[in-house]
Design a protein around this motif. Sequence first.
Motif, PDB file in Angstrom:
ATOM      1  N   VAL A  76      71.755  81.994   9.609  1.00 20.79           N
ATOM      2  CA  VAL A  76      70.860  81.795   8.465  1.00 20.79           C
ATOM      3  C   VAL A  76      69.582  81.093   8.898  1.00 20.79           C
ATOM      4  O   VAL A  76      68.472  81.487   8.518  1.00 20.79           O
ATOM      5  CB  VAL A  76      71.578  80.991   7.357  1.00 20.79           C
ATOM      6  CG1 VAL A  76      70.606  80.647   6.230  1.00 20.79           C
ATOM      7  CG2 VAL A  76      72.753  81.782   6.799  1.00 20.79           C
ATOM      8  N   GLN A  77      69.715  80.059   9.720  1.00 25.27           N
ATOM      9  CA  GLN A  77      68.522  79.329  10.143  1.00 25.27           C
ATOM     10  C   GLN A  77      67.646  80.183  11.057  1.00 25.27           C
ATOM     11  O   GLN A  77      66.418  80.099  11.005  1.00 25.27           O
ATOM     12  CB  GLN A  77      68.911  78.014  10.820  1.00 25.27           C
ATOM     13  CG  GLN A  77      69.560  78.099  12.182  1.00 25.27           C
ATOM     14  CD  GLN A  77      68.577  78.182  13.330  1.00 25.27           C
ATOM     15  OE1 GLN A  77      67.403  77.847  13.157  1.00 25.27           O
ATOM     16  NE2 GLN A  77      69.033  78.636  14.485  1.00 25.27           N
ATOM     17  N   ALA A  78      68.264  81.001  11.901  1.00 17.16           N
ATOM     18  CA  ALA A  78      67.489  81.863  12.785  1.00 17.16           C
ATOM     19  C   ALA A  78      66.694  82.900  11.988  1.00 17.16           C
ATOM     20  O   ALA A  78      65.540  83.214  12.320  1.00 17.16           O
ATOM     21  CB  ALA A  78      68.414  82.556  13.785  1.00 17.16           C
ATOM     22  N   PHE A  79      67.302  83.432  10.926  1.00 17.78           N
ATOM     23  CA  PHE A  79      66.607  84.412  10.079  1.00 17.78           C
ATOM     24  C   PHE A  79      65.407  83.781   9.380  1.00 17.78           C
ATOM     25  O   PHE A  79      64.300  84.335   9.387  1.00 17.78           O
ATOM     26  CB  PHE A  79      67.583  84.978   9.055  1.00 17.78           C
ATOM     27  CG  PHE A  79      66.980  85.987   8.118  1.00 17.78           C
ATOM     28  CD1 PHE A  79      66.652  87.255   8.564  1.00 17.78           C
ATOM     29  CD2 PHE A  79      66.730  85.663   6.789  1.00 17.78           C
ATOM     30  CE1 PHE A  79      66.095  88.191   7.703  1.00 17.78           C
ATOM     31  CE2 PHE A  79      66.173  86.588   5.928  1.00 17.78           C
ATOM     32  CZ  PHE A  79      65.847  87.856   6.391  1.00 17.78           C
ATOM     33  N   VAL A 215      69.634  89.287  14.264  1.00 16.87           N
ATOM     34  CA  VAL A 215      68.962  88.529  13.208  1.00 16.87           C
ATOM     35  C   VAL A 215      67.446  88.685  13.321  1.00 16.87           C
ATOM     36  O   VAL A 215      66.754  88.875  12.308  1.00 16.87           O
ATOM     37  CB  VAL A 215      69.359  87.044  13.282  1.00 16.87           C
ATOM     38  CG1 VAL A 215      68.500  86.208  12.355  1.00 16.87           C
ATOM     39  CG2 VAL A 215      70.827  86.872  12.930  1.00 16.87           C
ATOM     40  N   ASN A 216      66.923  88.604  14.533  1.00 17.10           N
ATOM     41  CA  ASN A 216      65.479  88.762  14.720  1.00 17.10           C
ATOM     42  C   ASN A 216      65.014  90.158  14.335  1.00 17.10           C
ATOM     43  O   ASN A 216      63.894  90.339  13.824  1.00 17.10           O
ATOM     44  CB  ASN A 216      65.104  88.474  16.170  1.00 17.10           C
ATOM     45  CG  ASN A 216      65.220  86.997  16.514  1.00 17.10           C
ATOM     46  OD1 ASN A 216      65.130  86.141  15.630  1.00 17.10           O
ATOM     47  ND2 ASN A 216      65.415  86.687  17.782  1.00 17.10           N
ATOM     48  N   LEU A 217      65.863  91.158  14.590  1.00 22.90           N
ATOM     49  CA  LEU A 217      65.524  92.518  14.178  1.00 22.90           C
ATOM     50  C   LEU A 217      65.445  92.609  12.654  1.00 22.90           C
ATOM     51  O   LEU A 217      64.520  93.221  12.103  1.00 22.90           O
ATOM     52  CB  LEU A 217      66.559  93.496  14.725  1.00 22.90           C
ATOM     53  CG  LEU A 217      66.360  94.974  14.372  1.00 22.90           C
ATOM     54  CD1 LEU A 217      65.026  95.479  14.904  1.00 22.90           C
ATOM     55  CD2 LEU A 217      67.508  95.819  14.915  1.00 22.90           C
ATOM     56  N   ALA A 218      66.422  91.994  11.973  1.00 25.11           N
ATOM     57  CA  ALA A 218      66.376  91.971  10.506  1.00 25.11           C
ATOM     58  C   ALA A 218      65.148  91.219  10.021  1.00 25.11           C
ATOM     59  O   ALA A 218      64.479  91.636   9.062  1.00 25.11           O
ATOM     60  CB  ALA A 218      67.651  91.329   9.962  1.00 25.11           C
ATOM     61  N   GLY A 219      64.826  90.104  10.680  1.00 28.29           N
ATOM     62  CA  GLY A 219      63.624  89.359  10.312  1.00 28.29           C
ATOM     63  C   GLY A 219      62.364  90.165  10.531  1.00 28.29           C
ATOM     64  O   GLY A 219      61.412  90.075   9.748  1.00 28.29           O
ATOM     65  N   LEU A 220      62.350  90.979  11.591  1.00 31.92           N
ATOM     66  CA  LEU A 220      61.192  91.823  11.863  1.00 31.92           C
ATOM     67  C   LEU A 220      60.979  92.840  10.750  1.00 31.92           C
ATOM     68  O   LEU A 220      59.842  93.074  10.299  1.00 31.92           O
ATOM     69  CB  LEU A 220      61.389  92.530  13.206  1.00 31.92           C
ATOM     70  CG  LEU A 220      60.310  93.526  13.631  1.00 31.92           C
ATOM     71  CD1 LEU A 220      58.983  92.818  13.838  1.00 31.92           C
ATOM     72  CD2 LEU A 220      60.734  94.260  14.900  1.00 31.92           C
ATOM     73  N   LEU A 221      62.066  93.441  10.287  1.00 27.87           N
ATOM     74  CA  LEU A 221      61.953  94.431   9.216  1.00 27.87           C
ATOM     75  C   LEU A 221      61.446  93.792   7.917  1.00 27.87           C
ATOM     76  O   LEU A 221      60.598  94.361   7.219  1.00 27.87           O
ATOM     77  CB  LEU A 221      63.311  95.099   8.978  1.00 27.87           C
ATOM     78  CG  LEU A 221      63.860  95.918  10.158  1.00 27.87           C
ATOM     79  CD1 LEU A 221      65.252  96.438   9.848  1.00 27.87           C
ATOM     80  CD2 LEU A 221      62.918  97.072  10.489  1.00 27.87           C
ATOM     81  N   VAL A 222      61.954  92.597   7.605  1.00 28.46           N
ATOM     82  CA  VAL A 222      61.479  91.898   6.400  1.00 28.46           C
ATOM     83  C   VAL A 222      60.019  91.485   6.580  1.00 28.46           C
ATOM     84  O   VAL A 222      59.222  91.544   5.633  1.00 28.46           O
ATOM     85  CB  VAL A 222      62.371  90.682   6.110  1.00 28.46           C
ATOM     86  CG1 VAL A 222      61.823  89.879   4.924  1.00 28.46           C
ATOM     87  CG2 VAL A 222      63.797  91.119   5.819  1.00 28.46           C
ATOM     88  N   SER A 223      59.650  91.073   7.794  1.00 27.20           N
ATOM     89  CA  SER A 223      58.272  90.657   8.059  1.00 27.20           C
ATOM     90  C   SER A 223      57.284  91.791   7.845  1.00 27.20           C
ATOM     91  O   SER A 223      56.154  91.572   7.392  1.00 27.20           O
ATOM     92  CB  SER A 223      58.150  90.120   9.483  1.00 27.20           C
ATOM     93  OG  SER A 223      58.954  88.986   9.669  1.00 27.20           O
ATOM     94  N   LEU A 224      57.701  93.016   8.172  1.00 26.47           N
ATOM     95  CA  LEU A 224      56.815  94.169   7.955  1.00 26.47           C
ATOM     96  C   LEU A 224      56.458  94.330   6.488  1.00 26.47           C
ATOM     97  O   LEU A 224      55.360  94.787   6.143  1.00 26.47           O
ATOM     98  CB  LEU A 224      57.492  95.439   8.487  1.00 26.47           C
ATOM     99  CG  LEU A 224      57.660  95.532  10.006  1.00 26.47           C
ATOM    100  CD1 LEU A 224      58.439  96.778  10.382  1.00 26.47           C
ATOM    101  CD2 LEU A 224      56.295  95.521  10.694  1.00 26.47           C
ATOM    102  N   ALA A 225      57.401  93.955   5.612  1.00 24.26           N
ATOM    103  CA  ALA A 225      57.111  94.021   4.184  1.00 24.26           C
ATOM    104  C   ALA A 225      56.295  92.819   3.722  1.00 24.26           C
ATOM    105  O   ALA A 225      55.525  92.917   2.745  1.00 24.26           O
ATOM    106  CB  ALA A 225      58.419  94.102   3.398  1.00 24.26           C
ATOM    107  N   LEU A 226      56.435  91.675   4.403  1.00 21.06           N
ATOM    108  CA  LEU A 226      55.734  90.463   3.979  1.00 21.06           C
ATOM    109  C   LEU A 226      54.263  90.456   4.384  1.00 21.06           C
ATOM    110  O   LEU A 226      53.413  89.938   3.638  1.00 21.06           O
ATOM    111  CB  LEU A 226      56.419  89.228   4.582  1.00 21.06           C
ATOM    112  CG  LEU A 226      57.728  88.761   3.948  1.00 21.06           C
ATOM    113  CD1 LEU A 226      58.234  87.529   4.682  1.00 21.06           C
ATOM    114  CD2 LEU A 226      57.519  88.434   2.476  1.00 21.06           C
ATOM    115  N   ILE A 227      53.960  90.992   5.557  1.00 22.72           N
ATOM    116  CA  ILE A 227      52.603  90.870   6.094  1.00 22.72           C
ATOM    117  C   ILE A 227      51.533  91.401   5.128  1.00 22.72           C
ATOM    118  O   ILE A 227      50.517  90.725   4.883  1.00 22.72           O
ATOM    119  CB  ILE A 227      52.509  91.577   7.465  1.00 22.72           C
ATOM    120  CG1 ILE A 227      53.286  90.761   8.504  1.00 22.72           C
ATOM    121  CG2 ILE A 227      51.053  91.712   7.909  1.00 22.72           C
ATOM    122  CD1 ILE A 227      53.387  91.408   9.856  1.00 22.72           C
TER     123      ILE A 227
END
Length: 427
Positions: A76-79, A215-227
Motif C-alpha cells: 500500500v505504501q509503495a503504491f 505495484v509500480n506498474l499499477a502506479g504507472l497506469l494510474v499515473s497516466l490517468a492523473l497527469i
Amino acid sequence: MEKKSDVVVATERYGSTGFWKYVAKNGIIERRRDESESVGRRGNPVVGVFKRVFLPQGYPESVSGDYLQYQFWDTVQAFSSSLSGTLATQASLRGIGVGNQEATVAAATFTWLLKDGTGMLGRILFAWQKGSKLDSEAKKWRLFADVLNDIAMFMEILAPYFPAFFIFIVCTAGVFKSIVGVAGGATRAALTVHQARRDNMADISAKDGSQETLVNLAGLLVSLALIPLVTNNPMLTLLLFFLFTVLHLFANYKAVRSVIMETFNEARLSIVFQQYLEDKQILSPQEANLREPVFLEFRKMVQIKLGVRLQEVVKCSQELDLALKNNRLPFLLGVHNGCVCVCLGPKASVCDEIRAMCQAVWLSNMLSHQTQQKQSHWEMVRESHKLMDKVFDPFIKGVVAAGWDTGRTLLDWDEWRVEWKSKSIFV
C-alpha cells in the motif's frame, strides 16, 4: 475410494499446499492426492500461480509469521509513494524547463547533474555516520526514511514556484532522497533477515522486488490517468499529494508496527527488563514489539553508550578499583558526562552483553529519576551488580521460555574491546 486391499506405502507433501500418497495395488504403486489432508487447502489455480510468482518458496513456513501483514502494508505504501513520485517528477521537469521555450538544454543538464551530485555526497555521508544504527533500530529508520521521502517530494513540487531558489531546493531534496535510499534499502535488508526462516534471504528479496515491480506498474497506469488532470492545476496537485502522503505515512506506520522481532535491541530489552523488575512478568516478543517506539528520539535524558574506551568509564586507578568491586564479569560500567558507559572485554558472550545492557538500563533509569545526588555513581554501579546477581539468571531463563532469541542481539555495540588487570596491582 480406497479398497481394503490397497496399502499406503508412502506419503508426500509440497509445503502445506498439496498432499499425496502412494498406494500399492496388485504390485503396482499409484500416486493419488490425499483428499483427507487437502480438504480446505485446494484453492483457485490462478491464486496458486500468483503465490508461486510473488511469494517465497515454501510460504508460509519459510517466512516469519508477520510476513503477510507487513508485505500488505508495504505494498500500500509503495503504491501511494509511486503516485506521489509522479507528481513530484512532473514538477521537477517543469522546474528545469521542460515545456519552456526559453530554457536551454545546458541549464537543465547542469541542474540535474548538480542535483544528482549532491545526492551522491549525501548518500556517502549518511552511510558513514548512521550505517551501524540501521540494524539495531530498523523500524525507526524505516519509518524515518519514508517521512523524509515525502518531505523531499513536497519540496520538489513547491520548487517551480520559487525559481530563485529552485536549484537549492531540488539539491536539498536530492540529498534527502539519497538518505532515503540508504536508510530504506539497509533497513529492508535487516527486515529480510528477520523474515527469512530458512536462510532464504535471496528468495525473499527477489519476490519483494517482483511485488514492488507489480505495484509500480499499477502506479504507472494510474499515473497516466492523473497527469492530464494535474497539468497546470497546482491546487489539485497539492490536494492529491496530501491524500497520497497521508495514505503513505499511515501504511508505513502499520507496516513497521506489524513487525515482530524476536531479537533484543536497546528498546525491546529495556521494555522487557523494566517490566520484569516491576512485576516479575516476562513480555512475549509480540507484547514488547507493540510497546516499542517507532519514531526516532533525537535526545534522551540519560544516554547509554556500549563498547566504549576504558577512559570513558574510569579516569584513575581508584576508579578502576571501584569499577571492579563486586564485579568479575567481562564488562565494566561507569557514568561519564551524564551517560552510562559500558566497556566490554574481548571474551564477553552474548549473554554477558545482555546482562551489561540490563545493568545499563537500570542505571539509566535511576539517573533519570534522581532529582538530587543521593548516591555516588560508583555506589549505584555496585548496587546494580548486586541486583543483577539476584535477578538476571531467572530473567534470562524467562525470556528464552517466552520465545526470545538470545543467541544474538541487535544491540548497538561499538568496536572497542578492553583487557584489564586485577585491582590488586593498585593495593
